[in-house]
Write a protein that holds these residues in place. Sequence first.
Motif, short mmCIF file in Angstrom:
data_model
loop_
_atom_site.label_atom_id
_atom_site.label_comp_id
_atom_site.label_asym_id
_atom_site.label_seq_id
_atom_site.Cartn_x
_atom_site.Cartn_y
_atom_site.Cartn_z
N SER A 85 -14.38 25.86 8.26
CA SER A 85 -15.01 27.04 7.67
C SER A 85 -16.51 26.83 7.49
N LYS A 86 -16.95 25.59 7.35
CA LYS A 86 -18.39 25.30 7.23
C LYS A 86 -19.13 25.63 8.52
N ARG A 87 -18.42 25.60 9.64
CA ARG A 87 -19.04 25.89 10.94
C ARG A 87 -19.07 27.37 11.27
N ASP A 88 -18.35 28.16 10.51
CA ASP A 88 -18.28 29.60 10.76
C ASP A 88 -19.56 30.27 10.27
N ALA A 89 -20.23 30.99 11.15
CA ALA A 89 -21.52 31.61 10.81
C ALA A 89 -21.38 32.93 10.05
N GLU A 90 -20.22 33.53 10.09
CA GLU A 90 -20.05 34.85 9.47
C GLU A 90 -20.22 34.79 7.96
N GLY A 91 -21.08 35.69 7.45
CA GLY A 91 -21.30 35.80 6.02
C GLY A 91 -22.27 34.79 5.44
N LYS A 92 -22.90 33.99 6.28
CA LYS A 92 -23.82 32.97 5.81
C LYS A 92 -25.25 33.41 6.11
N GLU A 93 -26.04 33.58 5.05
CA GLU A 93 -27.39 34.10 5.19
C GLU A 93 -28.42 32.99 5.44
N ILE A 94 -28.18 31.82 4.93
CA ILE A 94 -29.13 30.72 5.04
C ILE A 94 -28.73 29.83 6.21
N GLN A 95 -29.73 29.42 7.01
CA GLN A 95 -29.46 28.53 8.14
C GLN A 95 -30.29 27.26 7.98
N ILE A 96 -29.65 26.14 8.22
CA ILE A 96 -30.32 24.84 8.25
C ILE A 96 -30.02 24.27 9.63
N VAL A 97 -31.07 24.05 10.41
CA VAL A 97 -30.91 23.58 11.78
C VAL A 97 -31.53 22.19 11.88
N VAL A 98 -30.69 21.20 12.15
CA VAL A 98 -31.14 19.81 12.21
C VAL A 98 -31.32 19.41 13.67
N GLY A 99 -32.51 18.90 14.01
CA GLY A 99 -32.79 18.43 15.36
C GLY A 99 -32.02 17.15 15.63
N MET A 100 -31.09 17.24 16.59
CA MET A 100 -30.23 16.09 16.89
C MET A 100 -30.39 15.62 18.34
N GLY A 101 -31.63 15.69 18.85
CA GLY A 101 -31.90 15.09 20.14
C GLY A 101 -31.85 13.58 19.96
N THR A 102 -31.98 12.84 21.07
CA THR A 102 -31.91 11.38 20.95
C THR A 102 -33.00 10.83 20.04
N CYS A 103 -34.17 11.46 20.07
CA CYS A 103 -35.25 11.00 19.20
C CYS A 103 -34.91 11.23 17.73
N GLY A 104 -34.29 12.36 17.42
CA GLY A 104 -33.90 12.66 16.05
C GLY A 104 -32.79 11.74 15.56
N ILE A 105 -31.80 11.51 16.42
CA ILE A 105 -30.70 10.62 16.03
C ILE A 105 -31.23 9.21 15.78
N ALA A 106 -32.13 8.74 16.64
CA ALA A 106 -32.70 7.40 16.45
C ALA A 106 -33.50 7.30 15.16
N ALA A 107 -34.07 8.43 14.72
CA ALA A 107 -34.89 8.44 13.50
C ALA A 107 -34.06 8.67 12.23
N GLY A 108 -32.75 8.93 12.37
CA GLY A 108 -31.90 9.09 11.20
C GLY A 108 -31.39 10.49 10.94
N ALA A 109 -31.39 11.35 11.97
CA ALA A 109 -30.96 12.74 11.78
C ALA A 109 -29.49 12.86 11.36
N LYS A 110 -28.66 11.92 11.75
CA LYS A 110 -27.24 11.97 11.35
C LYS A 110 -27.12 11.85 9.83
N GLN A 111 -27.89 10.94 9.24
CA GLN A 111 -27.88 10.77 7.79
C GLN A 111 -28.46 12.01 7.10
N THR A 112 -29.46 12.62 7.73
CA THR A 112 -30.05 13.85 7.19
C THR A 112 -29.02 14.97 7.21
N LEU A 113 -28.32 15.13 8.32
CA LEU A 113 -27.28 16.14 8.44
C LEU A 113 -26.20 15.93 7.38
N ASP A 114 -25.75 14.69 7.23
CA ASP A 114 -24.73 14.37 6.22
C ASP A 114 -25.23 14.69 4.81
#
Length: 131
Positions: free
Chosen positions: A21-50
């Motif tokens: 249900s967290k992945r369902d976009a319906e009814g959600k007004e706020i969006q948080i988009v985390v850059g998860m390219g290889t550069c982002g993952i290497a810099a810690g984007a997975k921890q940021t997403l979590d």
Amino acid sequence: MAKMSLDDLRKLRDSKKTDLSKRDAEGKEIQIVVGMGTCGIAAGAKQTLDAFITGLDEHKIADTCLVRQTGCMGLCHSEPTVEVVVPGMPAVIYGMVNAEIAREIIQKHLIGKELLSGHILDRPAIDILSK
């Protein structure tokens, strides 16, 4: 593998439904988009997403926020990068977002409706922001 009881299976089913249900976009007004390219993952984007997922649950606002991933935003020098879209506010891209900054974004930007000027990489010109 250990055997699971019927109650264990029900708990697992409910937790997976919550995750989906967290992945369902319906009814959600706020969006948080985390850059998860290889550069982002290497810099810690997975921890940021979590940190965003955990923080939204802690503040009980996960039902109104969509957290999603994207590829590289082209701002590799400032990874992890996060775009935040809140109705009535300009869309903002934050850079160098670790778990601590993610919690600050939740508290100040999403809940307090104020921008975090120290980590903004891209935002609209001041003349289109209303006071």
